[in-house]
Write a protein that holds these residues in place. Structure first.
Motif, short mmCIF file in Angstrom:
data_model
loop_
_atom_site.label_atom_id
_atom_site.label_comp_id
_atom_site.label_asym_id
_atom_site.label_seq_id
_atom_site.Cartn_x
_atom_site.Cartn_y
_atom_site.Cartn_z
N TRP A 67 0.84 -1.21 0.00
CA TRP A 67 0.00 0.00 0.00
C TRP A 67 0.87 1.25 0.00
CZ3 TRP A 67 -0.45 3.74 3.88
CH2 TRP A 67 -1.45 4.69 3.66
N ALA A 68 1.90 1.27 0.84
CA ALA A 68 2.81 2.41 0.91
C ALA A 68 3.56 2.60 -0.41
CB ALA A 68 3.81 2.24 2.06
N GLY A 69 3.73 1.52 -1.15
CA GLY A 69 4.39 1.59 -2.45
C GLY A 69 3.45 2.00 -3.58
N GLY A 70 2.19 2.31 -3.25
CA GLY A 70 1.27 2.80 -4.26
C GLY A 70 0.18 1.84 -4.70
N ASN A 71 0.12 0.66 -4.11
CA ASN A 71 -0.92 -0.31 -4.48
C ASN A 71 -2.10 -0.14 -3.52
OD1 ASN A 71 -2.56 -2.54 -4.87
ND2 ASN A 71 -0.84 -3.93 -5.27
N GLY A 72 -3.09 0.65 -3.93
CA GLY A 72 -4.23 0.94 -3.06
C GLY A 72 -5.06 -0.27 -2.71
N ALA A 73 -5.12 -1.25 -3.59
CA ALA A 73 -5.92 -2.45 -3.34
C ALA A 73 -5.28 -3.35 -2.29
CB ALA A 73 -6.14 -3.23 -4.63
N ALA A 74 -4.00 -3.18 -2.04
CA ALA A 74 -3.30 -4.05 -1.08
C ALA A 74 -3.86 -3.90 0.32
CB ALA A 74 -1.80 -3.74 -1.08
N LEU A 76 -6.97 -3.29 1.21
CA LEU A 76 -8.22 -4.05 1.28
C LEU A 76 -7.95 -5.55 1.34
CD1 LEU A 76 -11.29 -4.00 1.34
CD2 LEU A 76 -11.25 -3.93 -1.17
N ALA A 77 -7.05 -6.03 0.49
CA ALA A 77 -6.71 -7.45 0.48
C ALA A 77 -6.10 -7.86 1.82
CB ALA A 77 -5.75 -7.77 -0.66
N GLY A 78 -5.23 -7.02 2.36
CA GLY A 78 -4.60 -7.33 3.64
C GLY A 78 -5.59 -7.33 4.78
N LEU A 79 -6.51 -6.37 4.76
CA LEU A 79 -7.54 -6.31 5.79
C LEU A 79 -8.44 -7.55 5.74
CD1 LEU A 79 -8.79 -4.61 8.06
CD2 LEU A 79 -10.23 -3.53 6.33
N ALA A 80 -8.84 -7.94 4.54
CA ALA A 80 -9.68 -9.13 4.39
C ALA A 80 -8.94 -10.38 4.87
CB ALA A 80 -10.11 -9.30 2.93
N CYS A 81 -7.68 -10.49 4.47
CA CYS A 81 -6.88 -11.66 4.86
C CYS A 81 -6.69 -11.71 6.37
CB CYS A 81 -5.54 -11.61 4.15
SG CYS A 81 -4.50 -13.04 4.50
N CYS A 82 -6.27 -10.59 6.95
CA CYS A 82 -6.02 -10.56 8.39
C CYS A 82 -7.30 -10.79 9.18
CB CYS A 82 -5.37 -9.24 8.80
SG CYS A 82 -3.65 -9.11 8.30
N GLY A 83 -8.42 -10.23 8.72
CA GLY A 83 -9.69 -10.43 9.41
C GLY A 83 -10.11 -11.89 9.42
N CYS A 84 -10.06 -12.54 8.25
CA CYS A 84 -10.43 -13.96 8.16
C CYS A 84 -9.48 -14.82 8.99
CB CYS A 84 -10.42 -14.43 6.71
SG CYS A 84 -11.74 -13.78 5.69
N PHE A 85 -8.19 -14.53 8.87
CA PHE A 85 -7.19 -15.32 9.58
C PHE A 85 -7.32 -15.15 11.09
CE2 PHE A 85 -2.58 -16.10 10.68
CZ PHE A 85 -2.63 -17.47 10.46
N ALA A 86 -7.47 -13.92 11.54
CA ALA A 86 -7.60 -13.67 12.98
C ALA A 86 -8.85 -14.32 13.55
CB ALA A 86 -7.60 -12.17 13.26
N LEU A 87 -9.98 -14.20 12.86
CA LEU A 87 -11.21 -14.82 13.34
C LEU A 87 -11.06 -16.34 13.41
CD1 LEU A 87 -14.13 -14.66 14.26
CD2 LEU A 87 -14.81 -14.60 11.84
N ALA A 142 10.86 -13.21 -5.95
CA ALA A 142 10.60 -13.29 -7.38
C ALA A 142 9.78 -12.10 -7.88
CB ALA A 142 9.87 -14.59 -7.70
N GLY A 143 9.45 -11.15 -6.99
CA GLY A 143 8.69 -9.98 -7.40
C GLY A 143 7.20 -10.22 -7.47
N LEU A 144 6.72 -11.23 -6.77
CA LEU A 144 5.30 -11.59 -6.82
C LEU A 144 4.58 -11.31 -5.50
CD1 LEU A 144 5.77 -15.01 -8.68
CD2 LEU A 144 5.07 -12.81 -9.67
N ALA A 145 4.96 -10.23 -4.84
CA ALA A 145 4.35 -9.91 -3.54
C ALA A 145 2.86 -9.64 -3.66
CB ALA A 145 5.07 -8.73 -2.89
N TRP A 146 2.44 -8.88 -4.67
CA TRP A 146 1.02 -8.56 -4.82
C TRP A 146 0.20 -9.81 -5.13
CZ3 TRP A 146 -3.13 -6.61 -3.46
CH2 TRP A 146 -4.24 -6.43 -4.29
N PRO A 147 0.60 -10.66 -6.09
CA PRO A 147 -0.16 -11.90 -6.28
C PRO A 147 -0.16 -12.78 -5.02
CG PRO A 147 1.24 -11.51 -8.18
CD PRO A 147 1.61 -10.48 -7.14
N LEU A 148 0.95 -12.77 -4.27
CA LEU A 148 1.01 -13.54 -3.03
C LEU A 148 -0.05 -13.05 -2.05
CD1 LEU A 148 2.49 -15.58 -1.12
CD2 LEU A 148 3.92 -13.64 -0.41
#
Length: 195
Positions: A67-74, A76-87, A142-148
């Motif tokens: 997100w800090a690198g300019g990927n605004g969707a990251a 949202l994806a991180g929030l969704a992932c962390c929310g599901c994982f934490a629950l 490998a430069g695949l952080a966003w797909p990860l």
């Protein structure tokens, strides 16, 4: 997590490598405790809680870094992932305590191991800490952080569904019962070993 929060490419790479290092050290710590007969219920619970916190910190840090690198969707994806994982972790920890076990997150693995089928065994292996840490490091390098992060978000949602299903099976089988306590009006847990 601190490296990832730097928001730089170098911090991203360092965070991924340090996640793998943490996974190796954490695995060695458990093996040493077992080999020297210094295991304890408290240590097992602390180990599992630390694993969950490390994984959450990595995903949150990865999302922030992107997100800090300019990927605004990251974000949202991180929030969704962390929310599901934490629950899911909270529910699995509750289940372990309700069944009189130290806090652990192995309920799904134990449930799947009790079922026949090679694909189930492969799924169990694919979601283990060691594999995920190594795969995450390789993907980031490998430069695949966003797909990860996208895969993490999708996988966390599916995993939460599996957690809810497995715990629902345990409730239906009477292996966990949540009933109101007559004397206090609070919820009391009655449980048997799940497995």
């Amino acid at each position: 997590a601190a490296c990832l929060l730097l928001g730089s490419e170098g911090g991203l790479l360092a965070g991924a490598v340090l996640l793998q290092v943490a996974s190796v050290v954490e695995g060695a710590d458990g093996e040493i405790a077992r080999a020297t007969l210094r295991t304890s219920t408290r240590g097992a619970s602390l180990d599992s809680i630390t694993d969950g916190a490390t994984n959450l910190a990595f995903v949150a840090g990865l999302a922030y870094n992107l997100w800090a690198g300019g990927n605004g969707a990251a974000a949202l994806a991180g929030l969704a992932c962390c929310g599901c994982f934490a629950l899911g972790l909270i529910l699995l920890g509750w289940h372990a305590k309700a069944t009189g076990q130290p806090v652990h997150f192995d309920t799904i693995k134990r449930f799947m191991n009790g079922r026949a089928g090679l694909w189930r065994q492969v799924l169990v292996w694919l979601v283990q800490r060691d594999f995920l840490a190594a795969a995450s490091m390789v993907a980031v390098l490998a430069g695949l952080a966003w797909p990860l992060l996208q895969v993490f978000a999708l996988t966390a949602a599916i995993w939460l569904g599996v957690v809810l299903y497995v715990l629902g099976v345990a409730l239906r089988r009477g292996q966990i019962a949540v009933q109101p306590a007559v004397s206090t009006g609070h919820l009391a847990l009655e449980s048997a070993q799940f497995g």
